[in-house]
Design an enzyme around this catalytic site. Structure first.
Site, PDB file in Angstrom:
ATOM      1  N   LYS A 195       6.864 -70.471 -13.808  1.00 14.59           N
ATOM      2  CA  LYS A 195       6.675 -69.020 -13.719  1.00 14.59           C
ATOM      3  C   LYS A 195       6.903 -68.527 -12.293  1.00 14.59           C
ATOM      4  O   LYS A 195       7.559 -67.506 -12.073  1.00 14.59           O
ATOM      5  CB  LYS A 195       5.261 -68.644 -14.187  1.00 14.59           C
ATOM      6  CG  LYS A 195       5.058 -68.771 -15.682  1.00 14.59           C
ATOM      7  CD  LYS A 195       3.617 -68.479 -16.063  1.00 14.59           C
ATOM      8  CE  LYS A 195       3.381 -68.617 -17.559  1.00 14.59           C
ATOM      9  NZ  LYS A 195       1.978 -68.331 -17.932  1.00 14.59           N
ATOM     10  N   SER A 230       0.470 -69.100 -12.942  1.00  7.60           N
ATOM     11  CA  SER A 230      -0.694 -69.704 -13.588  1.00  7.60           C
ATOM     12  C   SER A 230      -0.442 -69.803 -15.084  1.00  7.60           C
ATOM     13  O   SER A 230       0.305 -69.003 -15.655  1.00  7.60           O
ATOM     14  CB  SER A 230      -1.942 -68.861 -13.311  1.00  7.60           C
ATOM     15  OG  SER A 230      -3.098 -69.498 -13.815  1.00  7.60           O
ATOM     16  N   ASP A 231      -1.072 -70.797 -15.704  1.00  7.41           N
ATOM     17  CA  ASP A 231      -0.967 -70.940 -17.151  1.00  7.41           C
ATOM     18  C   ASP A 231      -2.264 -71.540 -17.670  1.00  7.41           C
ATOM     19  O   ASP A 231      -3.020 -72.157 -16.904  1.00  7.41           O
ATOM     20  CB  ASP A 231       0.220 -71.829 -17.533  1.00  7.41           C
ATOM     21  CG  ASP A 231       0.559 -71.700 -19.010  1.00  7.41           C
ATOM     22  OD1 ASP A 231       1.043 -70.627 -19.408  1.00  7.41           O
ATOM     23  OD2 ASP A 231       0.301 -72.646 -19.771  1.00  7.41           O
ATOM     24  N   GLN A 232      -2.526 -71.338 -18.938  1.00  6.89           N
ATOM     25  CA  GLN A 232      -3.762 -71.860 -19.512  1.00  6.89           C
ATOM     26  C   GLN A 232      -3.549 -72.269 -20.964  1.00  6.89           C
ATOM     27  O   GLN A 232      -2.848 -71.584 -21.724  1.00  6.89           O
ATOM     28  CB  GLN A 232      -4.873 -70.798 -19.459  1.00  6.89           C
ATOM     29  CG  GLN A 232      -6.216 -71.293 -19.972  1.00  6.89           C
ATOM     30  CD  GLN A 232      -7.275 -70.197 -19.939  1.00  6.89           C
ATOM     31  OE1 GLN A 232      -7.250 -69.276 -20.745  1.00  6.89           O
ATOM     32  NE2 GLN A 232      -8.189 -70.296 -18.991  1.00  6.89           N
ATOM     33  N   SER A 272      -3.849 -73.977 -14.912  1.00  7.36           N
ATOM     34  CA  SER A 272      -3.050 -74.422 -13.778  1.00  7.36           C
ATOM     35  C   SER A 272      -2.815 -73.258 -12.821  1.00  7.36           C
ATOM     36  O   SER A 272      -2.863 -72.091 -13.206  1.00  7.36           O
ATOM     37  CB  SER A 272      -1.704 -74.966 -14.260  1.00  7.36           C
ATOM     38  OG  SER A 272      -1.032 -73.978 -15.022  1.00  7.36           O
TER      39      SER A 272
END
Length: 196
Positions: A54, A70-72, A107
């Site tokens: 991203k 960020s990722d989840q 993350s």
């Protein structure tokens, strides 16, 4: 007025609200990437890859010095939770979680576009669900209708009532942006929120 140095690679209003807590100027944009897992990829590998992807994607269209990605994902028994898409599937998911624990993996990537270097980390948040009755599950689902949300709940909304406890080093991690780690990363770049 000077353009902010920082770009948040996300269209999530919740991440924007969280980043605003640091009282720093930032822009935001959606990176629009394919978030499908690769064959054999673990949940941890997936979220770390996506956070970096991203941030990297927006270097082509934005000239900000620092880009935050960020990722989840939420996992249950090691499996990534999917979106229920309808009421019946949501009921089945929440029945399965009743009295059980799920783990959120969030993350975070801070990319310095001038140096090309990035900082990357992964934060965990464990959530224990209350023992839920059928009536409680239906009451929640009819009120919030979280059918497009992985796991059939919105932890940033009324879904918090489903939880018995939350275990994490940073409560912001559950909503999707670990601010304590992000502050550490910004300080390493000399632009911490507490800098004058």
């Amino acid at each position: 007025m000077n353009k902010p140095q920082i770009l948040l690679a996300s269209s999530s209003k919740y991440r924007r609200q969280l980043l605003s807590k640091l009282a720093i100027d930032f822009d935001w944009a959606s990176p629009s990437i394919d978030e499908s897992p690769h064959l054999g990829e673990t949940a941890q590998e997936l979220v770390l890859r996506l956070a970096q992807a991203k941030a990297t994607k927006l270097t082509k269209t934005h000239d900000h010095r620092f880009i935050i990605g960020s990722d989840q994902v939420a996992t249950f028994g090691g499996d990534i939770l999917g979106k229920p898409l309808n009421h019946d599937a949501a009921v089945l998911q929440l029945e399965k979680f009743s009295g059980q624990e799920i783990v959120f993996l969030t993350s975070l990537c801070l990319l310095n576009t001038q140096s090309g270097k990035y900082q990357l980390t992964l934060e965990k948040c464990k959530v224990k669900f209350r023992t839920l009755s059928s009536s409680q599950i239906n009451t929640y689902l009819l009120r919030e209708k979280p059918y497009d949300c992985a796991g059939s709940f919105k932890s940033e909304g009324f879904g918090i009532t489903l939880f018995e406890s939350i275990h994490t080093e940073d409560p912001n991690t559950l909503i999707g942006l670990p601010l304590i780690k992000l502050t550490d990363m910004l300080i390493k770049e000399g632009i911490g929120p507490l800098n004058n």
